[in-house]
Write a protein that holds these residues in place. Structure first.
Motif: not given
Length: 261
Positions: A135-136, A140, A146, A150, A155, A159-160, A162-165
């Protein structure tokens, strides 16, 4: 066959695949194509009963070859082809009916972690870090990350991460079940070899391969489908000479002499 991006070592029916694409063992399209060909060969190689994947130098795999993306930006079909190639490699590794162990010697980031997650068992050295930082880059994970993350962590944790990288230490990777063992770097290959040997020694490959198939394929099926596959593979084994040998050896209280047929 000679390889540009990997070196192979075969010993006691265990094939060690060492990624050697300096400086960071990145997964270029040509490297991915070579690995796909290699794993197709290993699937048909009777002298390979288990596989270990590791990296040469400081890195396991730093990720996909991002420099290769530059010329492909603005072309959706090129992006799709990159994702399809990476996913195909990871799918083929996961679908191999022989145990595959990732010996993660150093950073495994992005496509490197996705490659490791497609393996059946993961061991991290104490110098390893893992993460999915795509994501940076405005992207994705696209080599199956993904979905496999998971499935491994659940899940919310996927999410934590991947979204925080954010990256994880070896200890944290084990805590979240992304890896099964963490060891000192100098013990990594010795441990991976011992684990691989424990999976195959004293066992018939006719049953090992069916067990791997049932577990891995069953994870993508309904319980009913998985149980049906299990019944069929169990029944097939009743026709094998190894099952006959294994049962008779048990009754006669001796070690079986399997011929893997």
């Amino acid at each position: 066959m000679s390889y540009k991006y990997v070196t192979l070592k075969k010993e006691h029916f265990i094939t060690t695949v060492t990624l050697n694409n300096p400086p960071a063992n990145t997964l270029s399209s040509s490297c991915i194509a070579e690995l796909r060909s290699l794993f197709q060969e290993l699937a048909a190689d009777d002298d390979t009963r288990a596989v270990i994947i590791t990296g040469e130098g400081r890195f396991f795999v730093a990720g996909a070859d991002i420099k290769e993306f530059v010329s492909k930006l603005g072309d959706q079909e090129q992006g799709l082809a990159l994702a399809e190639g990476g996913q195909a490699l990871c799918d083929e590794i996961e679908a191999l009916k022989k145990p595959v162990i990732a010996a993660i010697n150093g950073p495994a980031l992005g496509g490197g972690l996705e490659l490791a997650m497609s393996c059946h068992f993961r061991i991290v050295s104490d110098e390893a870090v893992v993460g999915l930082p795509e994501l940076k880059l405005g992207l994705i994970p696209a080599f199956g990350g993904t979905q496999r993350l998971r499935n491994i962590t659940g899940t919310a944790t996927a999410l934590d991460l991947i979204l925080t990288s954010r990256t994880l230490s070896a200890h944290d990777a084990v805590e979240l079940k992304i890896a099964q063992l963490a060891v000192k770097k100098e013990e990594l290959l010795k441990t991976a070899t011992a684990v691989a040997a424990s999976f195959i020694e004293g066992k018939s490959m006719t049953s090992v391969m069916r067990a791997v198939e049932c577990i891995i394929q069953g994870s993508n099926e309904s319980m009913e489908q998985g149980l049906e596959r299990e019944r069929k593979r169990f029944a097939e084994l009743f026709l094998t000479s190894d099952a006959k040998e294994g049962i008779h050896a048990f009754v006669e209280k001796r070690k079986p002499d399997f011929h893997h047929s």
